[in-house]
Every structure is written in C-alpha cells, then in structure tokens.
Design a protein around this motif. Sequence first.
Motif, mmCIF file in Angstrom:
data_model
loop_
_atom_site.group_PDB
_atom_site.id
_atom_site.type_symbol
_atom_site.label_atom_id
_atom_site.label_comp_id
_atom_site.label_asym_id
_atom_site.label_seq_id
_atom_site.Cartn_x
_atom_site.Cartn_y
_atom_site.Cartn_z
ATOM 1 N N ILE A 93 0.856 -1.188 0.000
ATOM 2 C CA ILE A 93 0.000 0.000 0.000
ATOM 3 C C ILE A 93 0.890 1.235 0.000
ATOM 4 O O ILE A 93 1.629 1.464 0.970
ATOM 5 N N PRO A 94 0.878 2.041 -1.050
ATOM 6 C CA PRO A 94 1.692 3.258 -1.070
ATOM 7 C C PRO A 94 1.123 4.294 -0.108
ATOM 8 O O PRO A 94 -0.090 4.530 -0.082
ATOM 9 N N LEU A 95 1.991 4.903 0.699
ATOM 10 C CA LEU A 95 1.529 5.791 1.765
ATOM 11 C C LEU A 95 1.993 7.229 1.542
ATOM 12 O O LEU A 95 3.108 7.471 1.078
ATOM 13 N N LEU A 96 1.125 8.160 1.902
ATOM 14 C CA LEU A 96 1.523 9.557 1.979
ATOM 15 C C LEU A 96 2.518 9.734 3.127
ATOM 16 O O LEU A 96 2.544 8.928 4.068
ATOM 17 N N LYS A 97 3.313 10.775 3.067
ATOM 18 C CA LYS A 97 4.312 11.028 4.102
ATOM 19 C C LYS A 97 3.656 11.122 5.477
ATOM 20 O O LYS A 97 2.713 11.883 5.682
ATOM 21 N N GLY A 98 4.150 10.319 6.414
ATOM 22 C CA GLY A 98 3.651 10.339 7.785
ATOM 23 C C GLY A 98 2.447 9.457 8.029
ATOM 24 O O GLY A 98 2.023 9.294 9.182
ATOM 25 N N ALA A 99 1.882 8.866 6.981
ATOM 26 C CA ALA A 99 0.682 8.051 7.140
ATOM 27 C C ALA A 99 1.032 6.621 7.522
ATOM 28 O O ALA A 99 2.121 6.131 7.245
ATOM 29 N N THR A 100 0.087 5.962 8.170
ATOM 30 C CA THR A 100 0.238 4.557 8.529
ATOM 31 C C THR A 100 -0.663 3.704 7.637
ATOM 32 O O THR A 100 -1.616 4.209 7.014
ATOM 33 N N ILE A 101 -0.388 2.406 7.604
ATOM 34 C CA ILE A 101 -1.234 1.499 6.835
ATOM 35 C C ILE A 101 -2.660 1.510 7.368
ATOM 36 O O ILE A 101 -3.628 1.487 6.600
ATOM 37 N N GLU A 102 -2.808 1.575 8.692
ATOM 38 C CA GLU A 102 -4.147 1.618 9.286
ATOM 39 C C GLU A 102 -4.935 2.831 8.793
ATOM 40 O O GLU A 102 -6.124 2.742 8.490
ATOM 41 N N GLN A 103 -4.298 3.991 8.739
ATOM 42 C CA GLN A 103 -4.963 5.196 8.263
ATOM 43 C C GLN A 103 -5.348 5.076 6.793
ATOM 44 O O GLN A 103 -6.447 5.461 6.390
ATOM 45 N N ALA A 104 -4.445 4.533 5.980
ATOM 46 C CA ALA A 104 -4.736 4.355 4.559
ATOM 47 C C ALA A 104 -5.900 3.378 4.359
ATOM 48 O O ALA A 104 -6.749 3.575 3.484
ATOM 49 N N LEU A 105 -5.955 2.352 5.174
ATOM 50 C CA LEU A 105 -7.004 1.342 5.041
ATOM 51 C C LEU A 105 -8.365 1.849 5.494
ATOM 52 O O LEU A 105 -9.385 1.533 4.871
ATOM 53 N N HIS A 106 -8.398 2.647 6.567
ATOM 54 C CA HIS A 106 -9.677 2.867 7.237
ATOM 55 C C HIS A 106 -10.129 4.325 7.401
ATOM 56 O O HIS A 106 -11.291 4.556 7.737
ATOM 57 N N ASP A 107 -9.257 5.308 7.163
ATOM 58 C CA ASP A 107 -9.648 6.693 7.477
ATOM 59 C C ASP A 107 -10.552 7.345 6.439
ATOM 60 O O ASP A 107 -11.464 8.086 6.775
ATOM 61 N N GLY A 108 -10.285 7.150 5.159
ATOM 62 C CA GLY A 108 -11.093 7.775 4.118
ATOM 63 C C GLY A 108 -10.628 9.167 3.739
ATOM 64 O O GLY A 108 -9.674 9.710 4.303
ATOM 65 N N GLU A 109 -11.311 9.750 2.739
ATOM 66 C CA GLU A 109 -11.051 11.096 2.226
ATOM 67 C C GLU A 109 -9.769 11.179 1.394
ATOM 68 O O GLU A 109 -9.162 12.237 1.303
ATOM 69 N N ASP A 110 -9.369 10.090 0.747
ATOM 70 C CA ASP A 110 -8.201 10.139 -0.131
ATOM 71 C C ASP A 110 -8.554 10.648 -1.527
ATOM 72 O O ASP A 110 -7.789 11.385 -2.140
ATOM 73 N N TYR A 111 -9.669 10.171 -2.054
ATOM 74 C CA TYR A 111 -10.141 10.558 -3.394
ATOM 75 C C TYR A 111 -9.143 10.236 -4.491
ATOM 76 O O TYR A 111 -9.063 10.917 -5.507
ATOM 77 N N GLU A 112 -8.346 9.169 -4.284
ATOM 78 C CA GLU A 112 -7.602 8.570 -5.374
ATOM 79 C C GLU A 112 -8.512 7.543 -6.050
ATOM 80 O O GLU A 112 -9.546 7.142 -5.495
ATOM 81 N N LEU A 113 -8.137 7.116 -7.251
ATOM 82 C CA LEU A 113 -8.909 6.091 -7.940
ATOM 83 C C LEU A 113 -8.380 4.705 -7.570
ATOM 84 O O LEU A 113 -7.177 4.504 -7.397
ATOM 85 N N LEU A 114 -9.297 3.765 -7.461
ATOM 86 C CA LEU A 114 -9.011 2.362 -7.178
ATOM 87 C C LEU A 114 -9.564 1.578 -8.358
ATOM 88 O O LEU A 114 -10.746 1.685 -8.679
ATOM 89 N N TYR A 115 -8.711 0.781 -9.037
ATOM 90 C CA TYR A 115 -9.181 0.162 -10.274
ATOM 91 C C TYR A 115 -8.430 -1.130 -10.576
ATOM 92 O O TYR A 115 -7.378 -1.426 -9.992
ATOM 93 N N THR A 116 -9.002 -1.901 -11.495
ATOM 94 C CA THR A 116 -8.432 -3.174 -11.903
ATOM 95 C C THR A 116 -8.273 -3.194 -13.416
ATOM 96 O O THR A 116 -9.011 -2.533 -14.144
ATOM 97 N N ALA A 117 -7.302 -3.986 -13.871
ATOM 98 C CA ALA A 117 -7.075 -4.162 -15.305
ATOM 99 C C ALA A 117 -6.399 -5.509 -15.530
ATOM 100 O O ALA A 117 -5.665 -5.996 -14.663
ATOM 101 N N PRO A 118 -6.613 -6.116 -16.686
ATOM 102 C CA PRO A 118 -5.934 -7.382 -16.990
ATOM 103 C C PRO A 118 -4.417 -7.183 -17.031
ATOM 104 O O PRO A 118 -3.937 -6.087 -17.354
ATOM 105 N N PRO A 119 -3.641 -8.223 -16.732
ATOM 106 C CA PRO A 119 -2.175 -8.096 -16.700
ATOM 107 C C PRO A 119 -1.573 -7.613 -18.013
ATOM 108 O O PRO A 119 -0.552 -6.936 -18.020
ATOM 109 N N ARG A 120 -2.191 -7.936 -19.123
ATOM 110 C CA ARG A 120 -1.629 -7.579 -20.435
ATOM 111 C C ARG A 120 -1.902 -6.116 -20.816
ATOM 112 O O ARG A 120 -1.341 -5.621 -21.803
#
Length: 275
Positions: free
Chosen positions: A211-238
């Motif tokens: 999980i790529p983290l912003l400076k000073g952030a923890t994995i717990e915060q990235a997983l559960h805090d919210g308000e990131d507004y980045e995109l989360l998406y999937t694509a085939p390997p090719r």
Amino acid sequence: MTPRFVTENAIVRKLRRRAPLIGDDCAVIPTPRNVDLLFTTDFSIEGVHFTRESTAEQIGYRAVARSISDIAAMGGTPLYCLVSIALAPWTDQSWIDRLYRGIHKMLRKAKASLAGGDLSHADQLVCDVMVCGAVAKGQALLRSGARRGDILYVSGPLGGWRHKHVVDPRLDAGRKLVGKATACMDISDGLALDLHRLCKASGVTATLESIPLLKGATIEQALHDGEDYELLYTAPPRIRVPGIRIGTIVQGLPGAIILQGKRISTRGYDHIQMR
C-alpha cells in the motif's frame, strides 16, 4: 458575524456574472450526442466534513472536488454543477464570497460550469453539490467488472483525511482508464471499505501486496480513514495502465480482502454507522 445584509438576490446577482447559465427556474442544457450522462451528488456538512477552522475557500473547493471525483471514477468529464447551500448564522457576505471563490476555483480546474442551485438557512452550514458529467456511450467505468487475475491499482499514495489536505480529482487518470480498466471507483471511505465494495460488486476477493503511503501516514490510516479521493481500479495483466500496483484479484468470497495472508476488517467511514 450575522448575515443581516445578505440577501438571496444579491448572491444570485453576483453568481450570474461568472455563471451565465443561472437565471431562470431551471438551467436549459442541450444534451450531448452519443454519450451517457453521469449524475452524482455529495453533502458537505459542518461538523462532519469540515469545521469552522477551515477557510471558506477550502470548504467550497473541497465540496465540489468530492463530487467531481465521482465523475473521474466513471471515466467521465464533468460538465455542469448545481450547488445548494444552507447558510449558518455565523456566515456573512464576505465569507459567502470566499466560499464561492473556492467553488469557482475547482470548477475552472475541472472545466465545468455552475448552472444553479438553491439557497436556504440552517443552524449549521450544509452544502450539497450535484455534478452532471458525460462519458462515451457504453464506456462508463463500473465497480462490477473486476475478474480473477486482474491487477489492482491506485492512482496515488494513500493516508486518509489526516494527511490528504488537498483533494485533486483524478479526471485525467479516469479518462485514460476508459476501455482499459475492468472496474473502478474513487476512495472516499478508506481503501478497505471501498475495495470491499468493488470486490462485492464484482463477486471476487482482493489480495493486497503493498500500500503506497503519503508522508507520515500509517497502513491503518490508509485502510480505514477515508477522504483520499484517489482512484481504485483493476485491469488485466496484459493491459498497461497508469498508477501504482497494490495487489491482485483472485477467486474467493465476494468482498473479502487478504493482506499478508490474513483477511482484514473492511471497516471504514460509514456515514450511517457514524450517526
């Protein structure tokens, strides 16, 4: 401060100088051809999404950015915006002007137009932003298309509201994913909860590798805090797509998320549970 000299007509007159679509009971908008229209709406509520310590410009900018992020997650282009505001007793004309300054700043960046809204009053400030966008017909990115073997990506590092001070909707990234990504959504309520929603809609399990983290952030915060507004998406390997690889889609219990060999909690910011 009290809005004793503030009137609805005065506010509307100011808005018309920068938003000529405002004027009648409804804005009249021609429908684009060969596109699907996208509609989304988001509340920004004092004490829930912001406090009075935030500047008026920050509140206005972020309120619009939250809705535009939804359009980005569908691979769309924002077109028009309706902003309805219930003004609190502590606001005055200067504060309202700065609020709309933030609103217009975000709309300029997104190349969208303010088409109207409503004005009222309440004990606390409430802002409701509706955005209409468009995407090529049949090409909208949905949550339900992820398949076993797909690679899981995010558009940027995560960390939640404690570390994400500026919301910058990923419109360019969303448009680049059209025709390539199999599923997509924005991360508003935490990676864990939003990934659970994507996996549930697609009937799959996700295995997180890193999980790529912003400076000073923890994995717990990235997983559960919210308000990131980045995109989360999937694509085939090719398929080559922009972003940061964070995991893989596998067959398993729909909605489950595996990290370091263990199933993790899918809690995040749930507005109904937080009442």
